[in-house]
Enzyme design. Structure first.
Site, short mmCIF file in Angstrom:
data_model
loop_
_atom_site.label_atom_id
_atom_site.label_comp_id
_atom_site.label_asym_id
_atom_site.label_seq_id
_atom_site.Cartn_x
_atom_site.Cartn_y
_atom_site.Cartn_z
N THR A 146 42.57 56.70 39.19
CA THR A 146 41.40 56.83 38.73
C THR A 146 40.39 57.29 39.79
O THR A 146 40.35 58.46 40.22
CB THR A 146 40.79 55.76 37.66
OG1 THR A 146 40.68 54.48 38.59
CG2 THR A 146 41.53 55.45 36.70
N LYS A 168 47.28 50.91 40.79
CA LYS A 168 45.83 51.74 41.13
C LYS A 168 44.89 50.83 40.93
O LYS A 168 45.08 49.72 40.32
CB LYS A 168 45.73 52.71 39.92
CG LYS A 168 45.85 52.19 38.84
CD LYS A 168 44.37 51.64 38.15
CE LYS A 168 43.49 52.73 38.31
NZ LYS A 168 42.03 51.81 37.69
N THR A 179 40.92 44.71 39.28
CA THR A 179 40.94 45.85 38.11
C THR A 179 41.94 46.67 38.47
O THR A 179 41.65 47.53 39.18
CB THR A 179 39.83 46.58 38.04
OG1 THR A 179 38.56 45.89 37.70
CG2 THR A 179 40.01 47.77 37.15
N GLU A 259 36.06 51.39 46.21
CA GLU A 259 35.15 52.57 45.98
C GLU A 259 34.14 52.45 46.90
O GLU A 259 33.32 51.55 47.03
CB GLU A 259 34.49 52.04 44.66
CG GLU A 259 35.57 53.01 43.53
CD GLU A 259 35.13 52.54 42.21
OE1 GLU A 259 33.99 51.77 41.88
OE2 GLU A 259 35.69 53.04 40.96
#
Lengths: 387, 387
Positions: A146, A168, A179, A259
């Site tokens: 993602t 991922k 997650t 991120e």
């Protein structure tokens, strides 16, 4: 090679059009046996996506032939209709492979609260089934990404057998699994019980100790498929050790690609009276936005480490605040709860990895939890990107 | 007027040179009686600053004459020497006022892990004692500011008596008190027991329900001084109600001035089986970096609300995920755990205040917890400023 490194597996990754970016978004991993042993560890979030509900049931007999995964949509908080979509995905995959739908595990990741575009998804499953090859692991790993910037894969070689994996996950990383979606494969000969025990042993000390942003997902799934194709039967401990190593490598890769992060932070708590206490204190530090923001600013702010440790209830972790030592990258900036060496001796700008060592002086147990710093880019990605 | 609005109080704020900025940094509040009733609620962090340890002891008899406060240094994690500094500050204040050091409460805020510059601080205390006036409340409120952009003050008027207050705090805002210092005064005639009960009633539903960034401080202190100068003796309930209103106003002001925030978010949970359950679910939502970042991006991301609610253990809050409704600014974007009205109908860009309503449909209890969005400016302030 990744999930197709062990013998007995084929995989594929294709573009079904679920993502606006036009990147690959459907992956399929198939176990050609002779065994079809399977285990899975799923999110402990009480809000569980449809594929998590499905997979929990499908894997409960310890048997699975395939895992079908999609990025571009989490299928979470989509009600009975969303569960129907997962069911239809499993049925469609099963028909394409000539197996039972109850032996197909389903994983989804992406935006919460939106239905999946089923015609596109099912066409993608058909295409993935046609594209399956023993060399398809890498394309599968790409199709589950993602906001990941790189695919995460691993192979752990043992004498005559191996463990392969792909994962991922780049945000919403928190315990009760980061997650993330992860598929592990092995050609070891093992029972369903051994596979399950190995996976739980592994996740407890790896993915469960990655806490990038404190946010537990609705979709976390780690699945292990065993084909037995090597003909080698490792001991349960040998199996668990190999699976743990594979999970540790993948978990570290998730942290490295979190991120917007500019630092990977290992918070190691030693001198705890129990391992759970060590984890609780480490987790409190990894959840401190203030400490994480300080690391982003290359500030070895040990006061924020102590302030975070102090929030752990005494019944969870016995320690005295005036005995805690804290070292950051080897410099003991806090001694006995007070000022230690000059914090200007800590250089956080030099590298990405930060080692925080907290000694509670209350026992012999220890644990490490990984996190990332809190950065402008984290805020940017998570204010601009809906998950 | 703030803390000097009620009769029987004098206050002052002066510049002692503790802050590099040269702004005021020492405040003094004195109760001229006839009563010297006092109560305090202190951080529940196990790592407690020296002034917290001192104040806990000093207030334990329900009597205090003065509160001396400094910004520009937290005096936390400074060991026995730091406690000695607090003791010396109390002694110096007491000598200047002609009272006992055991009747002087001490509060500090600023960087953790550094000793205070005592000669400057003590000179500041002397200056503050000389500057005490019945109109000094506003200057005291300015002298306790750190990253606050505005002083926070309140006056609650009752028939013949009042409650005044000042507070500071803009980061490290989390329960077990927001990171904050707050001094409340009243000219009501009350017992130490009534003052203590009123203050605990008030903080439980106000400061304890502000959770700007999940980070609990080492220095949080809320003190209440009662002079009895009005000659009016309200009932315990009347006193508690007035103190609660004052605390609620100040807590709201803290949220409105939180570091770097662009939205104030009220998370109200209704339909819980207990108030504690409602608080736990609301707190989980206010701690979600992902949800807070989404609000910064004006994205009414209800999936992140559900994902956060789902992390609350079932033994803490009984609810079914498939019954939860979520409204954001009045638009029911999630119904029965699934998709509700179109989220594009929610306009988060229009104003600073965001109302999130979560209905668990599991009982009749409710609670509201306030937080802020997670912004670039929060990261900037907390990576550049050491606390």
């Amino acid at each position: 090679m990744t999930v197709t490194a062990p013998r007995g597996f084929r995989a594929a990754g294709v573009t079904a059009g679920l993502k606006a970016s036009g990147r690959p978004d459907v992956a399929l991993v198939v176990n050609d046996g002779p065994l079809q042993v399977a285990a899975a560890v799923l999110t402990s979030n009480r809000v569980q996506a449809a594929p998590v509900l499905w997979t929990r049931q499908a894997v409960s007999d310890g048997v699975a032939t395939a895992v079908v995964l999609n990025s571009g949509g989490a299928n979470a908080c989509t009600g009975p209709e969303g569960f129907g979509d997962t069911h239809a995905t499993a049925e469609h995959t099963a028909a394409a492979l000539g197996v039972s739908a109850g032996d197909v595990l389903v994983c989804s990741t992406g935006l919460i609260g939106e239905r999946l575009p089923m015609p596109a998804l099912l066409a993608g499953v058909t295409a993935a089934a046609e594209a399956l090859t023993p060399a398809g692991g890498d394309s599968a790993a790409v199709a589950i990404m993602t906001t990941d910037s790189v695919p995460k894969t691993v192979v752990v070689q043992r004498e005559g057998w191996s463990v392969g994996g792909m994962a991922k996950g780049a945000g919403m990383l928190a315990p009760g699994l980061a997650t993330m979606l992860c598929v592990l494969t092995t050609d070891a000969d093992c029972s369903a019980e051994d596979a399950d025990a190995a996976l739980r042993t592994a996740t407890r000390v790896t993915f469960d100790r990655v806490d990038s942003d404190g946010c537990m997902s609705t979709n976390d799934t780690v699945a292990l498929l065993a084909s037995g194709a090597s003909g080698v039967r490792p001991s349960p401990d040998e199996l668990a050790a190999a699976v743990t190593q594979a999970c540790a490598d993948l978990a570290r890769a998730l942290v490295a690609d979190a991120e917007g992060a500019s630092h990977d932070i290992a918070v190691t708590v030693v001198g705890a009276h129990t391992e759970d206490a060590a984890v609780a204190v480490a987790r409190a530090v990894t959840r401190s936005n203030l400490f994480k923001a300080a690391v982003f600013g290359n500030d070895p702010n040990w006061g924020r480490v102590l302030a975070a440790a102090g929030t752990v209830p005494v019944e969870v972790a016995a320690f005295r605040a005036d005995r805690i030592d804290v070292s950051i990258n080897g410099v003991q900036v806090c001694r006995a709860g007070g000022v230690g060496e000059d914090r200007s001796g800590v250089d956080l700008a030099a590298g990405r990895e930060v080692q925080v060592l907290v000694d509670l002086h209350a026992g012999d147990a220890r644990a490490t939890v990984w996190t990332n710093d809190l950065t402008h880019d984290y805020v940017h990605e998570n204010s601009a990107y809906s998950t």
